[in-house]
Design a protein around this motif. Structure first.
Motif, PDB file in Angstrom:
ATOM      1  N   GLN A  67       2.216   4.623  -0.807  1.00 49.92           N
ATOM      2  CA  GLN A  67       1.785   5.293  -2.098  1.00 49.92           C
ATOM      3  C   GLN A  67       2.809   6.504  -1.854  1.00 49.92           C
ATOM      4  N   GLY A  97       0.732  -1.372  -0.307  1.00 41.67           N
ATOM      5  CA  GLY A  97      -0.014   0.142   0.259  1.00 41.67           C
ATOM      6  C   GLY A  97       0.685   1.335   0.116  1.00 41.67           C
ATOM      7  N   GLU A 125      10.577   3.740   0.098  1.00 43.20           N
ATOM      8  CA  GLU A 125      10.207   4.379   1.342  1.00 43.20           C
ATOM      9  C   GLU A 125      11.445   5.372   1.727  1.00 43.20           C
ATOM     10  N   SER A 162       5.383  10.414  -2.188  1.00 41.44           N
ATOM     11  CA  SER A 162       4.621  11.515  -1.920  1.00 41.44           C
ATOM     12  C   SER A 162       5.893  12.777  -1.704  1.00 41.44           C
TER      13      SER A 162
END
Length: 422
Positions: free
Chosen positions: A314, A312, A325, A316
């Motif tokens: 996403q 999950g 990440e 940014s």
């Protein structure tokens, strides 16, 4: 047979795996391609072709288990499982007990962690170094874990629950400074850290060698090290360790195995450091500290083949879109400018692959450096012990005066936090 995966039957030999396979792209030999390996293994086991076991060993031994082919396969063929199962069947270690790779595995498995450091110090002696003609890392000044459990208390005394830290064998005995920096980064951001002394190798070098027994022994040892501790998360800063514990532990253990529940609990709790920082972000947007470098630094981040984002995720920010990440922490370092890599090729390590197939490994590393040189960074960052090992082996790839420093992103972040206190 453990995890007898049959997805290889879905391989239609379409060739989508060829461009992403590190070994195939050195020489374009189908014998070292994912679909080639599938064909050879299935023909050997079905006795369709009169192949010698030694030829099958040759092709499976030369797989890095990077699983780039798995990620791109349209038919969900689990080539990695097929290779591991075949290595286990053939179990190459019933042969020469004095082989270099056999000795390396014996050292990694030994519970006396000082043995790994002693072996490396021996290999770095000038006379031995001239004879071995291959790169050997020099251990940091002292190991991270001693003879007792360690506990590091958070700096700001908030109500966050303590976490465990899994160093793995390399970040304990060789690049121990990375463990220090990992723990320091957590403590500075309000997280207390527990480090059990009895933890050891994650087992990846062993299962990738077909030694399923040693793999299971090490997994049980690691699970017991964190047993009955009141922690929700166990953090690692090595991508290969997280791959082994998160992906392979669940695949190669069943309910009849000793310590199955503890091993599965350990696997579920373990997170790579980048995923954990994203969890902290959700707890409070201003929680994660900003650091600063003393000088602006251009860098590339080599994304390890085994580094996976949490489900999950996403992106940014630009850095998160660039490297996943881990980009969240890159955003927290004032003065760090990440440059893009065109393809993010494999570094050529692959655990025991670098030891068994050093020449081929160096060629893959050389291919990696072609895209690194094109980006022209001041330093190379990554987050895997094996990747640091191969990317530091620059002899014959770069000129001596062109040597590029290799670092872990968590270490440069830890230094940026220390700079705030200067």
């Amino acid at each position: 047979m453990e995890n007898e995966d049959k997805s290889y039957l879905n391989c239609v030999h379409c060739g989508k795996c060829l461009p992403v396979c590190p070994t195939y792209n050195i020489g374009l030999n189908e014998f070292f391609s994912p679909r080639g390996r599938i064909r050879i293994i299935s023909a050997f086991n079905d006795r369709v072709l009169p192949l010698k076991a030694s030829k099958v060993k040759e092709t499976v031994s030369a797989c890095l288990l990077c699983e780039r082919c798995v990620k791109i396969c349209p038919n969900n063929v689990e080539t990695g499982s097929l290779i591991i199962n075949e290595k286990t069947r053939l179990n190459r270690f019933k042969g020469n007990k004095l082989s270099f790779d056999r000795i390396a595995l014996t050292v990694l498995k030994n519970k006396r962690k000082v043995l790994l450091r002693s072996a490396l110090e021996l290999l770095n002696m000038p006379i031995i170094e001239r004879l071995k003609k291959r790169y050997t890392p020099k251990p940091d000044e002292k190991p991270f874990i001693g003879i007792e459990d360690l506990y590091f208390k958070s700096k700001n005394g908030n109500d966050l629950k303590p976490v465990g830290y899994f160093s793995g064998c390399v970040f304990d005995s060789i690049y121990s400074g990375i463990s220090v920096d990992t723990v320091s980064s957590l403590v500075e951001n309000g997280v207390s850290v527990f480090v059990p002394q009895m933890q050891g190798c994650c087992g990846l070098p062993f299962i990738s060698s077909g030694d399923i027994g040693s793999f299971k022994d090490l997994a049980l040892n690691n699970a017991n090290a964190f047993k009955n501790k009141d922690i929700d998360h166990i953090i690692t800063s090595c991508a290969s360790c997280s791959y082994s514990i998160n992906n392979l532990y669940p695949l190669y253990f069943n309910k009849n195995d000793e310590g199955y529940g503890e091993i599965m609990n350990f696997s579920k709790k373990l997170l790579n450091i980048w995923s954990f920082f994203k969890i902290l972000e959700k707890k409070g947007i201003d929680m994660i500290k900003m650091g600063r470098l003393k000088e602006e630094t251009d860098a590339v981040f080599h994304i390890p083949c085994h580094l996976l984002n949490s489900p999950g995720f996403q992106p940014s920010s630009y850095n998160e879109m660039l490297i996943g990440e881990a980009g969240f922490i890159a955003d927290k370092i004032n003065g760090l400018k990440l440059k893009s890599l065109k393809h993010n090729y494999c570094c050529g390590n692959g655990g025991m692959f670098n030891i068994r197939h050093y020449g081929l490994s160096k060629k893959i590393t050389g291919r990696k450096f072609e895209e690194i040189k094109e980006a022209s960074p001041q330093t190379i960052l990554t987050s895997c012990s094996g990747c640091i090992f191969s990317l530091s082996d620059q002899k014959g790839i770069l000129k001596e005066k062109q040597v590029m420093p290799v670092d872990h992103l968590i270490s440069i972040y830890a230094r940026s936090l220390r700079n705030l206190k200067d």
